[in-house]
Structures are given as structure tokens and as C-alpha cells.
Design an enzyme around this catalytic site. Structure first.
Site, PDB file in Angstrom:
ATOM      1  N   GLU A 284     -11.302  -7.410   1.398  1.00 18.77           N
ATOM      2  CA  GLU A 284     -10.313  -8.410   1.164  1.00 18.77           C
ATOM      3  C   GLU A 284     -10.138  -9.815   1.526  1.00 18.77           C
ATOM      4  OE1 GLU A 284      -6.679  -6.508   2.827  1.00 18.77           O
ATOM      5  OE2 GLU A 284      -5.312  -8.388   2.499  1.00 18.77           O
TER       6      GLU A 284
ATOM      7  N   GLU B 290      -2.580  -2.371  10.357  1.00 21.59           N
ATOM      8  CA  GLU B 290      -1.461  -2.110   9.552  1.00 21.59           C
ATOM      9  C   GLU B 290      -1.818  -1.480   8.260  1.00 21.59           C
ATOM     10  OE1 GLU B 290      -1.084  -5.814   6.907  1.00 21.59           O
ATOM     11  OE2 GLU B 290      -0.970  -4.196   5.265  1.00 21.59           O
TER      12      GLU B 290
HETATM   13 ZN    ZN Z   1      -4.724  -6.340   3.740  1.00 22.88          ZN
END
Ligand code: ZN
Length: 803
Positions: free
Chosen positions: A177, A79
Site C-alpha cells: 500500500e 490499524e
Molecule cells: Zn492501509
């Protein structure tokens, strides 16, 4: 309903083919004044859902069914890097760069437990078509380069890229993240719960990625997955609003679907989970929260129950109603049963009904309770469920929940199109009936009729779903001092394993790749392959939007509240609140805004008058209007989290000052061209920005940041960067920054908040128009004056803070 029924005239016909897409179903959904067209591309089988509605805020989205196949975060990294350049737009981060060349109201990509979605929205048609082209190309033609993979996924690199002697570490945007996300104990609970309640399906993998397994992912795995799962046959396309959908169909068919055949997509199908015959239990450790309450109360407990299939529209609707009755507000059953006895810190963050997976599930749990109270929780839970089954819900309560749902249908926000997509995407992803799901009034009517025929209907649902349900998982979680240390050890072990097999050629390649990546990141790219709006395209505002937002927040506030409840007894706090209340809530001290239809006005005013009559009248309190600016301050809060949050703030000028629009343009420019490049791309923070609030505070921020002092130095260095920029600060850069500002100032406003800006902060529609015009007309020379005025010298009043 009486009246003449007109034969509906639809724009398209069932059975007709439009640019390769056959229209299969046309339905009216009267409660939302929309017409739904579902179409299918004949050669690829791609579904296309168009919602025709008189709404300027148009939405476009493409999504794919992408169940994770391991814990490497493959779909999440995919993504990210699908957004990192594509065939038609071969530059880094076109999405981010478009943020500065567009006035879109939503530009996003996300990967959830089983789907990957690209969505954009805009009220300007030129802009909408621009965004649509970029989003389509990211979905169907991304470059997925190796260097993007290493930047956003993971890589081994020298801590200091230029220093061969410096330590080798693992870096990567998604890698960081995910470390950041699991700093939050609630996320640890949800992760472990999902893994254990759906153990036999794709859901037991962590789609976001386990930091310990992300380094197992190879670039070739990712490309292979892309080719299989991002095929048009496995995708779904959504279009909403008033712009012509035929332009979208024609473009998609011509550019992407021509010469493509359908494939069998059974590989991405996720079946319902087989039901257990016995309940299960697990216990998991989590991080000790040094800002949290006392050590022995850092525990959580949750009960999770597998509910109906995601495609059961009426079933999920009724579970939503039950959820309101069970956990929302002090009248709800679990609130009375579990919270009122007052032995915990309230419901935990994961309490609710979750509809993101093939099987829906319900969770109820408590946080901040002692281990000894786990048994008590289980007992009270059982008692509450039995009580509901025996006594049922208050009819009045049921009625008010249904009534609220009817009211919600009437209160549509400005981002209705995106909201429709978000509430439908998971259902659609599993092949459910997306239009039936929008017919909320039908769902309510069906439930009312079931209740009429059988007044025990909801109790029986509780019996079936809660008492007799053997697919039940109890999860307990306790803080563990060594959690963070164990995690550090485990990441070190992963790294050592990787380093063990490296020979001198590999080490040389690591060094060279690090330099190469750094160089690529520093490269000023030609963004002219991206479409851009011109100032002509955005001359007129569509509607006056809302600018006011303010929150009471901050670490100091939490600290204050924590000390406060330690220092005073409940009775003392109650008395203090009463004293404050009696001083604050009186007639002279009150201003009121009423937002209603004309017909309702007399009734509203009557109620208001009655309310007013009961308020005491006291002397008006003195309004203190002096501005207190504090001395420079530095704060560092040590928290038990793996990554930092850094901030620097200084007081510039408030909203109505003539320099404010220019400062806002400057903040956008700094964010896009300076902070993003250095703090995120080079130094690996997840996010960073500069902004100016309507109150005049100019702030720099970074979050989930592996550095702290380095980032503060970057904040301090902005003047030098601006000076160095010199002549490179040109019209194009300025235009991008202005469009970024327009995105903020033109943000749509929900009907219920019309006029609130004027009421709250005295900014009139005229002020707003002036502000907007000033932001659009700021020149480079004016900006240079502002830069020297506000950034040349270190401001007298500023604060810096690291979490
Ligand atoms: Zn992300």
C-alpha cells in the site's frame, strides 16, 4: 429572537452517573438542532461524547491518540490487524465479512498523523448494535496474531510460495500500500513537507510507514505499543443519532471498562512545536511522470507556514475564512497573484489549510513550472501578501464567503453524524472544545464583530500569519529519472541486509510460514460467530436513495486532452467551444430540475424565466439512440508506477432489466468470496471488486496490484469458480450478498438531490422499489440461471485494461 423561551428538558442531567459514566456538560447547538452531552467514565477517565439528534443515520466511533514513534508504519499496521479478528470475533477480517452481513452506511478504520479511529454508521438499530460490538472488540480486544502481522505488515517469502527455488521477496498489504501511495508525486511532497515543517515532534515520522523502514518492525513492538496506547484512558468514544445511548454505555462499561483503572496518558500528548526564528528551504526529488507534461516543467514549489494551535477554535475558523479568500476561485488573492500570470499548471494538490496536526499549517504552491520560475513564484507570493496587507480584501468578497458558510450550515448532508465526527476528531484528540467548534454561527458573529470594530482586522491577520511568520518552509521538488531506480536499489538493499543473516533453519521457516499463511488464507472459515441481519430486519426501505452517478474520466480522455491542447491554439479551442456551446445551449435542447422550498418557488421560477428568455432557440438536435458495442479490446498503458491497476468489463443489461438485481447480487458474491480472497489476500493487491453499473457494464477491477496477467486470469476464471462452488452456494452466502447490495441501493440521499434519479435516468421511485424487492427475493436457482446466461461463454463485447 422573539418567542417564549422554554426551560430546556434534557434526557440526562449534569453530575449524574450513568453506567459508570458521569455526565459533565450539556449544551444545545441550535443551528444543527442537536444536544451535546459530554461524559467521562469515572474509573478509566475515557471521554464519551453523545450527540442527541433526530437523525436515523446513527454513528459510533472509538479513537485513540497514537503518535508514530518511528517510520515503520506501526500505527498503520496496527490499524489493519486490529481489524483482523478479536477475542469475541476470532476470525480473519470480520470487518470485511460484516460488509456482507450488514446494511451500514459507513464502516471504516483509519490511522492519521496522530490518531487511530474505528467508525461505523447504520440506520437500522439491530445492525448498529451488531457493528458496535465488533468495532468495540477490535479496539479493546484484538488478537494481533503473528500471522496477521506478517500478512498485513511485512514478511519475507518466496515469490512463488510453493517453489523453494523461487526468489525471496518482501510482501505485505501495508508494505505494498505504501509503495503504491508514493507512486503519486503529491504524496511525496506532502510527506517530505510534514517531516520538515514539524521536525521536533512526532509528526516528522511517517505514520503510514516508509517502505524502506517497514521491514524493521517486529511483532513484539506492535503488541507493546498496542498495550500502552490502546488503553481506555487514551481513547475517546463518540455516539450520534436517535438510538438510545444508554445501551451503548451499559455495554461498554460491563464488557470492557469494569476492573480497569485510569493511567496517566501524558506519553501520547503532542506539544505545540517551538516556532523558528528563521525561514527554511528544502529541495526534494520525485518520480518522472511519463504521462505528465514536458520534462523541464515537471517541478513543484510550495510555501508552508505554521499557523495557530489546533485547539484555538476561533483562530482555525478565521484561517478557514482566510483560506477561502486567498485560494478559492478566480476572485481569490493567490489565484490572481499566482495563477493569472499563467506560467504554471495551476495550484498543486497540496494547496490548502491543514488541520490534522497539533499545529495547523497553510500551504500554497504551483505545479508544472520551470525551475527558472521558482524565483518568480517567490516574488509574486511576496507581492500578493503585501498587496493584501495594504489594500485589504473586497468587502463584498468577505461577505460572500461568510454568507456561503451560513448557507452551508443549512445544507446538511445525509452523513451529517460522520461529518461532525470528522471535523471534530483532531480537535478533540488534542483536548480542544468540540462544542464551541460546532457553533459556526457564533464564530461568524465574532468575526463580523471584530471586522466592525476594526476594518483592517483580516489584513492584520495576514500580516501576522504570512508576513511576520518566521516558521515558514519553502519546498521545491523536481522530477528525477533515476528516482524509481534508486528506490528499487534501496528496497533491494533492505532485502539483502535481511537475507544476509539467515541460516538454513531460517530459510526453512520462511518456506514453511509461506505455506502456512497460504493455507490459512484458503481456509473457509465459519463466520457464525459474527452477528447477521435477517431479511425481516431490512424489509422496508427508509427512504428512496440515489442511484445515479457518472463521470467523464479515463486515461484515453487525459491523452485526448493532452493532444488536443498540443494540436490547437488557445484561440482555436475557444472558437470550437463557442461553436459547441451555441449548438448545445438552446431552449429545445434543455431540461431543467429545480429543487427548492415552496416559499422560494415563485422567485426561482421568475429568475429561470428570465434566464430562458435569453437563450437562443434552435432546432432540436437529433437524438442518436443506437447502441454501439465495440469489438473486444485490450489495452495496456505503461506508467511509471510501482503497482498496477487491472480491469475487465463487458456489457450485460441495464438497470431496468429484470436480471440486473441478480447480477448485482452476483457481483457482491464474487467480490467477497472470490476476488478478495485470491486477488487481495493471496496475491497482495490492495483492493479488488466486481460491480455492475446502472448502464449495464459489468466490471472486474483490481488496484495497487503487484500482478497483471495473473489478475486478468482470475477475472476470466470466475465462471469456473462459480461452478466449483456448486452446492456450497447456500442461503447464507446469498443473504450476505443481498445485504451487500442493500447497502448500495439504500445509500442515503442528500435533500438537495431528491428526485434527480428520475430526472437524470428516468428511474422512478416505483422502479426503485421493484428493483429492491427483486434483489431481496432472488433465489439460488435464479442465480444459477444468471450465471450460465452471462458467464458461461466469453462475452462478445468486452475490454481488458492494465495500467
Ligand atoms: Zn492501509
Amino acid at each position: 429572537m422573539p418567542g417564549v423561551v422554554m426551560a430546556p428538558s434534557y434526557k440526562y442531567k449534569e453530575g449524574e452517573v450513568y453506567h459508570g459514566f458521569q455526565c459533565q456538560r450539556i449544551e444545545d447547538v441550535s443551528e444543527f438542532e442537536l444536544v451535546s452531552y459530554t461524559m467521562r467514565h469515572l474509573s478509566t477517565g475515557t471521554e464519551f461524547w453523545y450527540i442527541d439528534r433526530n437523525d436515523a443515520n446513527n454513528v459510533f466511533s472509538v479513537h485513540f491518540r497514537t503518535p508514530p514513534i518511528n517510520n515503520t508504519g506501526l500505527t498503520h499496521i496496527l490499524e489493519h490487524i486490529a481489524m483482523d479478528g478479536s477475542n469475541k470475533f476470532p476470525i480473519r477480517d470480520p470487518f470485511l465479512k460484516m460488509l456482507n452481513r450488514s446494511v451500514g452506511t459507513n464502516q471504516n478504520a483509519m490511522s492519521t498523523t496522530d490518531l487511530t479511529n474505528f467508525i461505523c454508521a447504520s440506520r437500522n438499530e439491530v445492525d448498529f448494535r451488531n457493528l458496535q460490538r465488533i468495532y468495540l472488540d477490535s479496539a479493546f480486544g484484538p488478537l494481533l496474531t503473528y500471522s496477521n502481522f506478517t500478512q498485513d505488515g511485512w514478511r519475507i517469502e518466496h515469490k512463488d510460495v510453493h517453489d523453494r527455488q523461487s526468489e525471496l521477496v518482501i510482501k505485505g498489504v501495508v508494505y505494498n500500500e505504501m509503495i503504491g501511495i508514493f507512486s503519486d508525486n503529491s504524496r511525496i511532497l506532502r510527506r517530505d513537507l510534514l517531516k520538515c515543517i514539524l521536525p521536533d515532534t512526532a509528526y516528522h515520522y511517517m505514520n503510514g510507514g516508509d517502505p524502506l523502514e517497514i521491514p524493521d518492525l517486529e511483532h513484539s513492538d506492535l503488541v507493546q505499543y498496542y498495550n500502552k496506547y490502546f488503553h481506555p484512558s487514551n481513547g475517546r468514544i463518540f455516539c450520534y443519532g436517535s438510538f438510545d445511548p444508554m445501551k451503548s454505555l451499559e455495554y461498554i462499561d460491563k464488557e470492557y471498562f469494569a476492573n480497569k483503572d485510569a493511567i496517566d496518558t501524558a506519553f501520547s500528548h503532542i506539544p505545540p512545536h517551538p516556532r523558528w526564528s528563521e525561514p527554511r528551504q528544502i529541495h526534494v526529488p520525485c518520480r518522472l511522470d511519463i504521462l505528465g507534461g514536458s520534462r523541464e516543467k515537471q517541478n513543484q514549489i510550495s510555501i508552508a507556514l505554521l499557523m495557530c494551535d489546533r485547539t484555538d477554535v476561533q483562530g482555525t475558523f478565521e484561517m478557514n475564512v482566510l483560506t477561502e479568500l486567498l485560494i478559492r476561485g478566480p476572485n481569490s488573492a493567490f489565484y490572481k497573484g499566482l495563477i493569472e500570470p499563467n506560467f504554471s499548471g495551476g495550484f498543486n494538490k497540496n494547496t490548502g489549510y491543514f488541520l490534522r496536526c497539533r499545529d495547523t499549517y497553510f500551504l500554497v504552491g504551483l505545479q508544472d513550472l520551470k525551475v527558472e520560475d521558482f524565483a518568480r513564484f517567490n516574488e509574486l507570493y511576496e507581492q500578493t501578501v503585501l498587496k493584501i496587507i495594504n489594500e485589504g480584501f473586497e468587502p463584498h468578497h468577505v461577505e460572500s464567503v461568510l454568507h456561503n458558510m451560513e448557507l452551508a450550515v443549512k445544507h446538511q448532508g445525509p452523513d451529517f453524524g460522520c461529518a461532525v465526527f470528522y471535523t471534530s476528531m483532531s480537535l478533540w484528540n488534542h483536548g480542544g472544545d468540540i462544542v464551541a467548534n460546532l457553533r459556526v454561527m457564533d464564530n461568524i458573529a465574532k468575526l463580523r464583530s471584530s471586522l466592525k470594530q476594526n476594518k483592517h482586522y483580516l489584513q492584520q491577520k495576514v500580516e501576522e500569519y504570512f508576513l511576520k511568520n518566521t516558521h515558514k518552509l519553502t519546498i521545491t521538488m523536481s522530477a528525477d529519472e533515476s528516482y524509481e531506480q534508486n528506490f528499487q536499489k534501496a528496497t533491494q538493499k533492505v532485502l539483502n541486509q535481511k537475507l544476509k543473516n539467515l541460516d538454513s533453519d531460517d530459510l526453512e521457516a520462511i518456506y514453511q510460514n509461506g505455506l502456512k499463511l497460504k493455507e490459512e488464507q484458503n481456509l473457509i472459515e465459519d463466520v457464525n460467530c459474527l452477528p447477521c441481519l435477517t431479511l425481516q430486519d431490512v424489509q422496508e426501505p427508509l427512504k428512496i436513495p440515489k442511484i445515479w452517478d457518472e463521470l467523464i474520466q479515463g486515461v484515453d480522455h487525459i491523452d485526448f486532452m493532452k493532444n488536443y491542447i498540443q494540436e490547437y491554439s488557445i484561440e482555436e479551442i475557444r472558437d470550437k467551444l463557442c461553436a459547441i456551446g451555441s449548438r448545445v445551449f438552446h431552449k429545445a435542447n434543455m431540461r431543467v430540475a429545480i429543487n427548492s422550498s415552496e416559499a422560494q418557488q415563485p422567485i426561482v421560477l421568475e429568475h429561470y424565466q428570465r434566464y430562458l428568455d435569453r437563450l437562443p432557440s434552435l432546432e432540436k438536435m437529433k437524438n442518436k439512440t443506437d447502441l454501439h458495442l465495440l469489438k473486444p479490446s485490450y489495452h495496456q498503458y505503461e506508467m511509471n508506477i510501482a503497482l498496477n491497476y487491472c480491469s475487465k468489463a463487458f456489457y450485460a443489461v441495464p438497470y431496468l432489466h429484470e436480471d440486473h438485481p441478480g447480477l448485482r447480487v452476483l457481483a457482491k458474491l464474487l467480490t467477497a468470496k472470490y476476488l478478495w480472497r485470491v486477488v487481495r489476500e493471496q496475491n497482495g493487491a490492495y483492493g479488488t471488486n466486481a460491480r455492475i453499473g446502472y448502464d449495464g457494464l459489468f466490471t472486474f477491477n483490481s488496484y495497487r496490484d503487484p500482478h497483471s496477467t495473473k489478475t486478468l486470469e482470475v477475472f476470466d476464471g470466475c465462471y469456473d469458480w462459480l461452478k466449483e462452488l456448486g452446492d456450497k452456494l447456500d442461503e447464507e452466502m446469498l443473504l450476505e450478498a443481498k445485504l451487500g447490495v442493500l447497502q448500495l441501493v439504500d445509500w442515503p440521499i442528500p435533500p438537495g438531490e431528491t428526485g434527480l434519479d428520475y430526472f437524470n435516468v428516468r428511474v422512478s421511485p416505483q422502479d426503485y422499489r421493484k428493483y429492491r424487492a427483486r434483489a431481496l427475493s432472488v433465489t439460488i436457482d435464479e442465480l444459477r440461471v444468471i450465471i450460465d446466461k452471462y458467464f458461461k461463454q466469453e462475452p462478445k463485447h468486452f475490454g481488458k485494461c492494465i495500467l
